[in-house]
Design a protein around this motif. Structure first.
Motif, PDB file in Angstrom:
ATOM      1  N   GLU A 158       0.813  -1.215   0.000  1.00  0.00           N
ATOM      2  CA  GLU A 158       0.000   0.000   0.000  1.00  0.00           C
ATOM      3  C   GLU A 158       0.848   1.268   0.000  1.00  0.00           C
ATOM      4  OE1 GLU A 158      -3.491   2.177   2.697  1.00  0.00           O
ATOM      5  OE2 GLU A 158      -2.867   0.115   3.121  1.00  0.00           O
ATOM      6  N   GLN A 159       1.905   1.295   0.805  1.00  0.00           N
ATOM      7  CA  GLN A 159       2.717   2.517   0.871  1.00  0.00           C
ATOM      8  C   GLN A 159       3.502   2.747  -0.417  1.00  0.00           C
ATOM      9  OE1 GLN A 159       4.667   1.594   4.695  1.00  0.00           O
ATOM     10  NE2 GLN A 159       3.755   3.485   5.486  1.00  0.00           N
ATOM     11  N   ASN A 161       2.326   1.896  -3.336  1.00  0.00           N
ATOM     12  CA  ASN A 161       1.292   2.423  -4.217  1.00  0.00           C
ATOM     13  C   ASN A 161       1.075   3.918  -3.985  1.00  0.00           C
ATOM     14  OD1 ASN A 161       0.855  -0.098  -5.365  1.00  0.00           O
ATOM     15  ND2 ASN A 161      -0.792  -0.623  -3.948  1.00  0.00           N
ATOM     16  N   GLU A 162       1.144   4.336  -2.728  1.00  0.00           N
ATOM     17  CA  GLU A 162       0.978   5.760  -2.416  1.00  0.00           C
ATOM     18  C   GLU A 162       2.141   6.576  -2.974  1.00  0.00           C
ATOM     19  OE1 GLU A 162       0.531   5.915   1.789  1.00  0.00           O
ATOM     20  OE2 GLU A 162      -1.470   5.031   1.772  1.00  0.00           O
ATOM     21  N   TRP A 163       3.346   6.030  -2.899  1.00  0.00           N
ATOM     22  CA  TRP A 163       4.518   6.713  -3.479  1.00  0.00           C
ATOM     23  C   TRP A 163       4.361   6.838  -5.000  1.00  0.00           C
ATOM     24  CZ3 TRP A 163      10.070   4.226  -3.759  1.00  0.00           C
ATOM     25  CH2 TRP A 163      10.985   5.190  -4.209  1.00  0.00           C
ATOM     26  N   PHE A 165       1.532   6.787  -6.683  1.00  0.00           N
ATOM     27  CA  PHE A 165       0.431   7.712  -6.966  1.00  0.00           C
ATOM     28  C   PHE A 165       0.881   9.164  -6.804  1.00  0.00           C
ATOM     29  CE2 PHE A 165      -3.000  10.402  -5.333  1.00  0.00           C
ATOM     30  CZ  PHE A 165      -3.897  10.330  -6.392  1.00  0.00           C
ATOM     31  N   ARG A 166       1.600   9.445  -5.723  1.00  0.00           N
ATOM     32  CA  ARG A 166       2.066  10.828  -5.505  1.00  0.00           C
ATOM     33  C   ARG A 166       3.013  11.243  -6.614  1.00  0.00           C
ATOM     34  NH1 ARG A 166       0.393  15.082  -4.720  1.00  0.00           N
ATOM     35  NH2 ARG A 166      -0.903  14.001  -3.176  1.00  0.00           N
ATOM     36  N   HIS A 510       4.304  11.212   1.053  1.00  0.00           N
ATOM     37  CA  HIS A 510       5.146  10.236   0.343  1.00  0.00           C
ATOM     38  C   HIS A 510       5.818  10.879  -0.871  1.00  0.00           C
ATOM     39  CE1 HIS A 510       2.760   7.583   2.832  1.00  0.00           C
ATOM     40  NE2 HIS A 510       3.515   6.547   2.500  1.00  0.00           N
TER      41      HIS A 510
END
Length: 617
Positions: A158-159, A161-163, A165-166, A510
């Motif tokens: 998940e983290q 994926n957040e990186w 996405f950002r 992130h």
């Protein structure tokens, strides 16, 4: 207390900042509110904001107020009118030269919406008027259009994926559509403008997910290629742009950056990007269009880049106001001898020789593609000769690394540096020296736990809080990781990925900044921020895509077309990666990659067109 909630949303589009406020009363009785907006504009040039003092400035225009708007203005010394129009909806109760005020009673569980638009006008050119809802719809349609032809990445983590996405969102925000295509502006706030080196490297990082960016960068830089010698701009025929500015000070030549060419590496990197773009897309039509520019860039390497005829590419700035050090580490003290002394020029940076080698290799392939076999043969021979001579001259046995640079007296700057990692990216290093240099780069003096420092601990100018002499730059590490992957040093590649992933998790949203300080990684502590780093910044945002490509050993062949995975590996905390909507030639791929104990399995979920997939272990 705690009864009134203020929601605020901002949209940037079409030279307008749209502000939406929603005020809600969650209390048990009505409230009387006064809401004021104070505004002003000094129209300082970005270089004034950064500290440059000007002897003269233009004239501030008196504000013009109506019932629902205020207009601020400035007429510059360049005779250009710049204006800021602030429109309020609904109209405020009062508005004057500096403040707009609303006074209202908000009943229980009721809300009030306010909208502001701040329009930036240049030389009286009209700005399209859009309501907030129209701007929101337009931005969503634009994002959807971009996404249709961009490779999408999702993972089991998940983290991560957040990186991703950002980084994707930041790149979209930083990228401007020019008449030549899309161009990633370097960074906010200091470098929100086209830079040659930054644009090229960002395009290289993102080439596998979105080759359209590379096409836009190549077309823009081809149009701005230098045509004549201009010492104040550090320009020479065939040289590729360092940066371009459109502000008042640039227009008046108070600074040399209207079109400035003071980077030694933009030109070979331009050729490298052209070659990589062709391998990724097989777009021979576009390459033939810009071939005259590629040929001029190759000519610059040979005629102007090698200033003393020793076979290496050097720089020596001529502009009285330009940049002293013209590699990517362009601080005045970023090139030095072991004792800390700044060397005399011309300076031959180690990584620039790698770029020159890689440019000649790529140039040879492109020359053969356009039918110039004689040039292709000559470039191939020059590349081989450069590689041989470079490894003989620059390798320092005692350092277990290549020297940072060769000075004007032909003395080596015997300093360990992250620049050496770019030699593996370019392929100029021999296999033996690459492996030994990699061990030096991953030693405790150099690798902080978060990433590889620009200059390792123990060198005379090492300072973990400096801009280029001990800090950690994400894009620098991403290029080093790609270099490690080129030599199948996957354990080292994974360590860099892990370090930067752990850093990204610690930063707000992130979002990796332009750089951060090079202090050692400590348990439970975040990286130390560099106070004035750009954030977001284009090649920092592109880092995650380059790192994933390095781990997977992902390359392309335009001839078949073919997607290749060389010794693919993933960090142990990532179980799978899904790559969707990857366009290869006229084909399309969806792939699922799953990590096993010693390798990565690749499953084809969807395949359209005649695209091959090869796994090389």
């Amino acid at each position: 207390m705690g009864t009134v909630h203020v929601f605020r949303s901002k949209i940037l589009t079409e030279k307008i900042c749209h502000d939406h406020f929603r005020i809600v009363n969650y209390g048990r009785s009505e409230v009387e509110l006064t809401l004021s907006f104070t505004f002003g504009a000094d129209y300082y040039d970005i270089f004034e904001v950064r500290g440059t003092t000007r002897k003269r400035r233009g004239k501030q225009q008196p504000p013009i107020a109506t019932d629902s708007a205020i207009r601020l203005g400035y007429r510059g010394l360049d005779l250009v009118n710049r204006a800021t129009a602030i429109n309020f909806s609904p109209a405020p109760d009062t508005i004057d030269k500096a403040t707009a005020t609303y006074r209202f009673i908000l009943p229980v569980h009721e809300e009030k919406e306010l909208f502001l638009t701040i329009s930036c006008e240049y030389d009286n050119h009209p700005v399209p008027h859009l309501e907030y809802g129209q701007a929101l719809d337009q931005n969503r349609r634009h994002a959807s259009t971009l996404q249709e032809k961009t490779t999408e990445i999702s993972t089991s983590h998940e983290q991560l994926n957040e990186w991703i996405f950002r980084s994707t969102t930041d790149l979209r925000m930083l990228t401007t559509t020019t008449r030549f295509g899309r161009y990633p502006y370097a960074g906010v706030p200091w470098f929100s403008t086209p830079f040659g080196r930054d644009g090229i490297i960002t395009a290289l990082q993102c080439l596998w997910i979105d080759p359209r960016m590379a096409r836009g960068v190549l077309a823009f830089l081809s149009d701005r290629q230098a045509e004549e010698v201009n010492d104040e701009q550090d320009a020479e025929p065939g040289k590729i742009l360092h940066e371009t500015r459109t502000g008042e000070m640039a227009a008046l030549d108070e600074i040399p950056f209207r079109n400035y060419y003071g980077s030694v590496d933009s030109t070979p990197l331009y050729i490298i990007l052209a070659g990589a773009y062709y391998e990724r897309t097989g777009d021979a039509y576009f390459i033939r269009q810009i071939w005259p520019n590629i040929f001029k860039a190759l000519t610059w390497l040979e005629k102007y880049g090698d200033k003393d005829g020793d076979g290496f590419v050097e720089y020596a700035h001529k502009s009285s106001r330009g940049i002293l050090q013209q590699g990517w580490k362009d601080s005045n003290d970023s090139v030095f001898h072991a004792d800390g002394q700044i060397p005399d020029g011309p300076i031959a940076l180690c990584e620039v020789q790698g770029y020159a080698y890689q440019a000649k290799v790529a140039g040879a392939r492109l020359a053969a593609m356009v039918g110039n076999s004689q040039l292709a043969e000559r470039l191939t021979g020059q590349a081989a000769e450069l590689k041989k001579k470079f490894n003989e001259v620059f390798w320092c046995e005692d350092l277990e690394s290549y020297a940072l640079a060769l000075d004007g007296n032909k003395s080596l700057c015997r300093v360990r540096s992250s620049n050496v990692g770019h030699l593996l990216f370019s392929g100029i290093a021999t296999k033996e020296y690459a492996e030994r240099a990699a061990r030096t780069l991953m030693s405790g003096d150099s690798f902080s736990g978060w990433g590889i420092r620009t200059i390792p601990h123990g060198e005379s100018r090492y300072n973990p809080m400096s801009y280029h002499n001990g800090s950690i730059w994400p894009h620098d590490n991403s290029m080093i990781a790609m270099g490690f992957a080129n030599y199948f040093l996957k354990d080292e590649t994974i360590r860099i990925f892990n370090g930067l992933f752990n850093a990204a998790v610690m930063f707000d949203l992130h979002r990796l900044p332009e750089l951060f300080c090079g202090f050692p990684k400590m348990p439970g502590q975040a990286p130390t921020a560099y106070p004035v780093a750009c954030s977001p910044q284009a090649w920092a945002s592109g880092t995650v895509f380059s790192l994933l490509q390095a781990c997977l050993g992902l390359t392309f062949s335009s001839e078949k077309p073919q997607v290749q995975f060389h010794h693919p590996q993933l960090p142990e905390y990532i179980d799978f990666v899904r790559i969707s909507n990857m366009q290869v030639g006229n084909g399309l791929l969806d792939l699922s990659l799953r990590r096993h104990t010693h390798d990565v399995g690749i499953n084809v979920i969807r395949k359209q067109g005649n695209v091959e997939i090869a796994v090389i272990v």
